[in-house]
Design an enzyme around this catalytic site. Structure first.
Site, PDB file in Angstrom:
ATOM      1  N   HIS A   8       0.833  -1.206   0.000  1.00 53.12           N
ATOM      2  CA  HIS A   8       0.000   0.000   0.000  1.00 53.12           C
ATOM      3  C   HIS A   8       0.874   1.264   0.000  1.00 53.12           C
ATOM      4  CE1 HIS A   8      -3.836   2.117   1.067  1.00 53.12           C
ATOM      5  NE2 HIS A   8      -2.975   3.021   1.496  1.00 53.12           N
ATOM      6  N   GLU A   9       1.764   1.348   0.975  1.00 51.85           N
ATOM      7  CA  GLU A   9       2.586   2.569   1.096  1.00 51.85           C
ATOM      8  C   GLU A   9       3.527   2.723  -0.095  1.00 51.85           C
ATOM      9  OE1 GLU A   9       1.605   4.676   3.103  1.00 51.85           O
ATOM     10  OE2 GLU A   9       0.425   3.387   4.419  1.00 51.85           O
TER      11      GLU A   9
ATOM     12  N   HIS B  56       1.735   4.267  -2.999  1.00 44.42           N
ATOM     13  CA  HIS B  56       1.741   5.736  -2.852  1.00 44.42           C
ATOM     14  C   HIS B  56       3.122   6.284  -3.210  1.00 44.42           C
ATOM     15  CE1 HIS B  56      -2.191   6.441  -1.104  1.00 44.42           C
ATOM     16  NE2 HIS B  56      -1.983   5.684  -0.054  1.00 44.42           N
TER      17      HIS B  56
ATOM     18  N   GLU C  23      -5.126   7.119  -3.771  1.00 46.63           N
ATOM     19  CA  GLU C  23      -5.487   5.862  -3.122  1.00 46.63           C
ATOM     20  C   GLU C  23      -5.620   4.718  -4.140  1.00 46.63           C
ATOM     21  OE1 GLU C  23      -5.134   5.832  -0.024  1.00 46.63           O
ATOM     22  OE2 GLU C  23      -6.118   4.024   0.688  1.00 46.63           O
TER      23      GLU C  23
END
Ligand code: ZN
Length: 467
Positions: free
Chosen positions: A230-231, A234, A260
């Site tokens: 997830h990170e 980003h 997102e």
């Protein structure tokens, strides 16, 4: 950073925020921007977008009176502290007057910013430029109509994956090593960023050569595995957009629904997929023979795709998660329209959880008071989580059409073609296009629920024996 510095840092941040506001609303800037807007014909496309972005920020900042900005900051910070305390004591009535005050000032903020139609439109624009409540509402209700019976079918299948394979305990240092391999495979540039530990995972982009990811580790490996993908999703976006537009307002992505999408695409569409684990599971198992020695890949895959209704949004699976968002969206649009009195909130909340997810929170702490957002005045933020999920499915489907044998590539651990496709179609545009245009350019149409529901069916029907 040391905890005794909180006071000092708060003052520094307040001063910087004030200086930023002064510069952003200054007449000198207005004159320059107005001149550039008049000379629009002489500007290139990128320059026009740059002027438009700065004008947007300037115009919004000048609409809100300084007294309201300061009052909001004060009330939000007091309400957030009151929320933390009331949540600990499970005492909604103690929090209610603070929330009341935040909601009142947030309505004042919407009035100051100006809007057409619903006051929620003014708030949405902060997180999702040009979004409108009627459009988002239509897409979210489509998601809801699909999910409620779908989740029910999954539950009625009677299949409950064994979660032992992910529960561990997995040793933290080796988890970190595995995460490092995954982000390298994703193409995150560790010479243009860092990867560390913190109490709350985050990604922050300071410059394209300084994008920082952090993570925390639990015994359960899913926290780190999907946290890091997830990170890093980003992070790839930050490295790409800041690199495309260094020291420009266009380098900073305004749309949270697009930001997102990048994290969720890697976390879910790649990270929870069968092809990904065909490549990475043998490696993970070799690193943790004491935990995974007797666990096959299919069993692990089922465990990381466990779907069951739960009370807490941040712990929810990728399917039920979106019903948590629908509930918040429906409630906050009504709150902004003045439709629900604050003291009736816990009842409204619980009734929706019962109706959509079939479970009732036993108390306000695991119900209406679980999230920090409303106390901090972040109203209009929640729907961007689901927009991100829908955009992720839509972008992934477009990438599958564009990249020959994408599944085969993922299965061989070749993740760079996907990273490059996202770079070309999303990252390098920064904030140049509004979400609607960006999605249309990249996928052929604006955000819709279609690819997401198709993705869920294709993945979960076989997993739960639904066909
Ligand atoms: Zn995120």
């Amino acid at each position: 950073m040391p905890s005794k510095g909180i006071d000092g840092r708060s003052h520094v941040l307040a001063t910087l925020a004030g200086l930023r506001h002064d510069k952003l609303t200054a007449h000198e800037l207005r004159d320059v921007l107005q001149g550039l807007r008049e000379a629009n014909g002489a500007l290139g496309d990128i320059e026009k977008a740059q002027v438009a972005e700065l004008w947007r920020a300037h115009d919004k900042a000048t609409r809100v009176p300084g007294t309201l900005v300061r009052r909001l900051a004060e009330v939000r910070s007091r309400a957030t502290a009151a929320w933390a305390e009331a949540r600990g004591r499970n005492d909604f009535p103690a929090f209610a007057p603070h929330l009341q005050e935040v909601l009142k000032l947030t309505r004042d903020l919407a009035d100051a910013l100006g809007y057409q139609g619903h006051p929620y439109n003014a708030l949405l624009d902060e997180y999702e430029p040009d979004a409108r409540v009627d459009e988002i509402g239509a897409v979210l209700s489509e998601v809801k109509e699909f999910l409620i019976p779908f989740v029910k079918r999954i539950q009625e299948s009677g299949r409950k994956p064994d979660l032992a394979p992910v529960r561990g305990p997995f040793e933290h240092a080796r988890q970190e090593e595995f995460c490092r391999r995954v982000i390298s495979a994703m193409g995150f540039d560790l010479e243009g960023g860092r990867f560390d530990r913190s109490a709350h995972p985050f990604c922050t982009g300071i410059h394209h050569g300084d994008v920082r990811l952090t993570l925390r580790y639990k015994d359960d490996i899913a926290v780190a595995l999907f946290g890091i993908m997830h990170e890093a999703g980003h992070g790839l976006y930050e490295q790409g957009s800041l690199g495309a537009f260094p020291r420009s307002p266009l380098g900073h992505v305004q749309s949270l629904g697009i930001h997102e999408s990048q994290s969720r695409l890697w976390e879910n569409n790649v990270g929870r997929s069968l092809p990904f684990w065909r490549r990475f599971y043998p490696e993970l198992r070799a690193m943790f023979p004491e935990v995974l020695g007797a666990t096959g890949m299919e069993q692990f895959y089922a465990a990381i795709n466990d779907v069951r209704p739960s009370l807490i949004r941040i712990e929810a699976d990728e399917v039920t998660y979106n019903l948590h968002i629908v509930i918040r969206f429906e409630i906050e649009t009504e709150l902004m329209g003045g439709g629900i009195p604050v003291d009736e909130l816990p009842g409204v909340w619980n009734e929706k959880y019962e109706r959509y997810l079939g479970i009732t929170p036993p108390d306000a702490a695991s119900g209406v008071m679980q999230d920090i957002h409303w106390s901090s005045g972040l109203i209009g933020y929640f729907p961007t989580y689901t927009l991100g999920t829908l955009n992720a499915a839509q972008l992934y489907a477009a990438a599958e059409r564009a990249i020959p044998d994408l599944a085969g590539k993922v299965e061989r651990g070749e993740l760079l073609p996907l990273k490059e496709w996202l770079g070309d179609n999303v990252h390098r545009h920064g904030s140049r296009f509004k979400p609607r245009e960006l999605m249309t350019r990249a996928t052929g149409r604006p955000t819709s629920a279609e690819n997401f529901t198709a993705y869920l069916k294709e993945k979960y029907e076989p997993l739960y024996g639904l066909r």
